[in-house]
Design a protein around this motif. Structure first.
Motif, PDB file in Angstrom:
ATOM      1  N   PHE A   1      -3.438  66.278  36.170  1.00  0.00           N
ATOM      2  CA  PHE A   1      -3.078  66.364  37.581  1.00  0.00           C
ATOM      3  C   PHE A   1      -2.110  65.237  37.949  1.00  0.00           C
ATOM      4  O   PHE A   1      -1.124  65.461  38.660  1.00  0.00           O
ATOM      5  N   GLN A   2      -2.361  64.035  37.448  1.00  0.00           N
ATOM      6  CA  GLN A   2      -1.459  62.903  37.691  1.00  0.00           C
ATOM      7  C   GLN A   2      -0.068  63.193  37.154  1.00  0.00           C
ATOM      8  O   GLN A   2       0.940  62.909  37.815  1.00  0.00           O
ATOM      9  N   GLN A   3       0.003  63.757  35.965  1.00  0.00           N
ATOM     10  CA  GLN A   3       1.295  64.077  35.367  1.00  0.00           C
ATOM     11  C   GLN A   3       2.047  65.104  36.215  1.00  0.00           C
ATOM     12  O   GLN A   3       3.258  64.982  36.420  1.00  0.00           O
ATOM     13  N   SER A   4       1.331  66.090  36.749  1.00  0.00           N
ATOM     14  CA  SER A   4       1.958  67.092  37.608  1.00  0.00           C
ATOM     15  C   SER A   4       2.481  66.464  38.897  1.00  0.00           C
ATOM     16  O   SER A   4       3.561  66.814  39.373  1.00  0.00           O
ATOM     17  N   ILE A   5       1.718  65.525  39.465  1.00  0.00           N
ATOM     18  CA  ILE A   5       2.161  64.809  40.665  1.00  0.00           C
ATOM     19  C   ILE A   5       3.425  64.012  40.343  1.00  0.00           C
ATOM     20  O   ILE A   5       4.389  63.994  41.128  1.00  0.00           O
ATOM     21  N   ASN A   6       3.451  63.362  39.184  1.00  0.00           N
ATOM     22  CA  ASN A   6       4.623  62.571  38.786  1.00  0.00           C
ATOM     23  C   ASN A   6       5.853  63.459  38.614  1.00  0.00           C
ATOM     24  O   ASN A   6       6.958  63.078  39.025  1.00  0.00           O
ATOM     25  N   PHE A   7       5.683  64.633  38.012  1.00  0.00           N
ATOM     26  CA  PHE A   7       6.805  65.558  37.852  1.00  0.00           C
ATOM     27  C   PHE A   7       7.338  66.006  39.209  1.00  0.00           C
ATOM     28  O   PHE A   7       8.549  66.097  39.424  1.00  0.00           O
ATOM     29  N   ALA A   8       6.430  66.296  40.140  1.00  0.00           N
ATOM     30  CA  ALA A   8       6.849  66.710  41.480  1.00  0.00           C
ATOM     31  C   ALA A   8       7.624  65.584  42.164  1.00  0.00           C
ATOM     32  O   ALA A   8       8.654  65.826  42.813  1.00  0.00           O
ATOM     33  N   HIS A   9       7.150  64.350  42.003  1.00  0.00           N
ATOM     34  CA  HIS A   9       7.840  63.206  42.600  1.00  0.00           C
ATOM     35  C   HIS A   9       9.247  63.052  42.013  1.00  0.00           C
ATOM     36  O   HIS A   9      10.214  62.796  42.754  1.00  0.00           O
ATOM     37  N   GLN A  10       9.361  63.222  40.696  1.00  0.00           N
ATOM     38  CA  GLN A  10      10.677  63.133  40.065  1.00  0.00           C
ATOM     39  C   GLN A  10      11.624  64.206  40.592  1.00  0.00           C
ATOM     40  O   GLN A  10      12.808  63.950  40.814  1.00  0.00           O
ATOM     41  N   ARG A  11      11.102  65.404  40.813  1.00  0.00           N
ATOM     42  CA  ARG A  11      11.924  66.480  41.370  1.00  0.00           C
ATOM     43  C   ARG A  11      12.377  66.125  42.790  1.00  0.00           C
ATOM     44  O   ARG A  11      13.526  66.379  43.164  1.00  0.00           O
ATOM     45  N   TRP A  12      11.491  65.521  43.580  1.00  0.00           N
ATOM     46  CA  TRP A  12      11.820  65.096  44.935  1.00  0.00           C
ATOM     47  C   TRP A  12      12.939  64.052  44.902  1.00  0.00           C
ATOM     48  O   TRP A  12      13.870  64.092  45.716  1.00  0.00           O
ATOM     49  N   VAL A  13      12.876  63.123  43.945  1.00  0.00           N
ATOM     50  CA  VAL A  13      13.917  62.103  43.806  1.00  0.00           C
ATOM     51  C   VAL A  13      15.253  62.762  43.473  1.00  0.00           C
ATOM     52  O   VAL A  13      16.297  62.420  44.045  1.00  0.00           O
ATOM     53  N   VAL A  14      15.245  63.727  42.562  1.00  0.00           N
ATOM     54  CA  VAL A  14      16.462  64.440  42.176  1.00  0.00           C
ATOM     55  C   VAL A  14      17.080  65.160  43.384  1.00  0.00           C
ATOM     56  O   VAL A  14      18.303  65.212  43.530  1.00  0.00           O
TER      57      VAL A  14
END
Length: 200
Positions: free
Chosen positions: A50-63
């Protein structure tokens, strides 16, 4: 005729029995606790995923380069069709807060409450289902909790907003309040942190 000395003496038998008793006292609880260890490892793995999925979503938001603004229906990650009964969103994307962490999949654009996770407790189980490709299931209906792996509810964060999701494991030590439950996974949408807590 001399007597054969091939048998054990009473002292030798007592020593063997004592050694076996000590081994049983030390080893038995360890063997009996393997199921508990396996459960804890499984829940720690789910929290890490779940943490990894949150991190991926955050990276997409940054992009996406949205700066410090909330963002409903972010494209490009965890997109899908939400067929959950009672959901307001049929074709939905992740909704992100002003610091770039997921808030749910059923917020409106523009967001009326950009610090709160979703719309009610269902937002937490919708996030779980959208972000994880897992056999572990969640519900916000306490009356059906025994049919699911987690009972998902929102909780207030430090700022007084409904900014946290709590996933209470229903198969062992279940209680509706996270501090009384044995196994709990927390998600804080203000920090993006996911943690597994074992309450003994």
């Amino acid at each position: 005729m001399p007597i054969s000395k091939n048998g054990f003496t009473l002292i030798e038998l007592i020593v063997v029995i004592v050694i076996l008793a000590v081994l049983a006292v030390v080893a038995a609880p360890r063997f009996l606790d393997l199921n508990s260890d396996a459960r804890e490892s499984m829940l720690q793995g789910a929290a890490a995923e779940f943490q990894q999925s949150i991190n991926f979503a955050h990276q997409r938001w940054v992009v996406e380069g949205r700066g410090n603004e909330s963002y409903a229906n972010m494209p490009g990650y965890a997109e899908g069709t939400d067929t959950t009964q009672g959901s307001n969103s049929i074709d939905s994307h992740l909704d992100m807060n002003d610091v770039g962490f997921p808030l749910g999949v059923d917020k409106n654009d523009p967001m009326g409450a950009p610090f709160n996770i979703g719309k009610g407790n269902k937002a937490c189980y919708l996030l779980w289902e959208r972000l994880l490709d897992s056999s572990l299931t969640a519900t916000n209906n306490v009356n059906q909790a025994e049919n699911y792996d987690f009972y998902a509810i929102r909780q207030k964060g430090d700022e007084g907003h409904q900014s946290k999701c709590v996933y209470i494991f229903t198969q062992d030590g279940f209680a509706t309040q996270p501090n009384n439950a044995k196994h709990v996974i927390w998600y804080d949408s203000r920090t993006g942190d996911v943690s597994y807590v074992l309450n003994d």
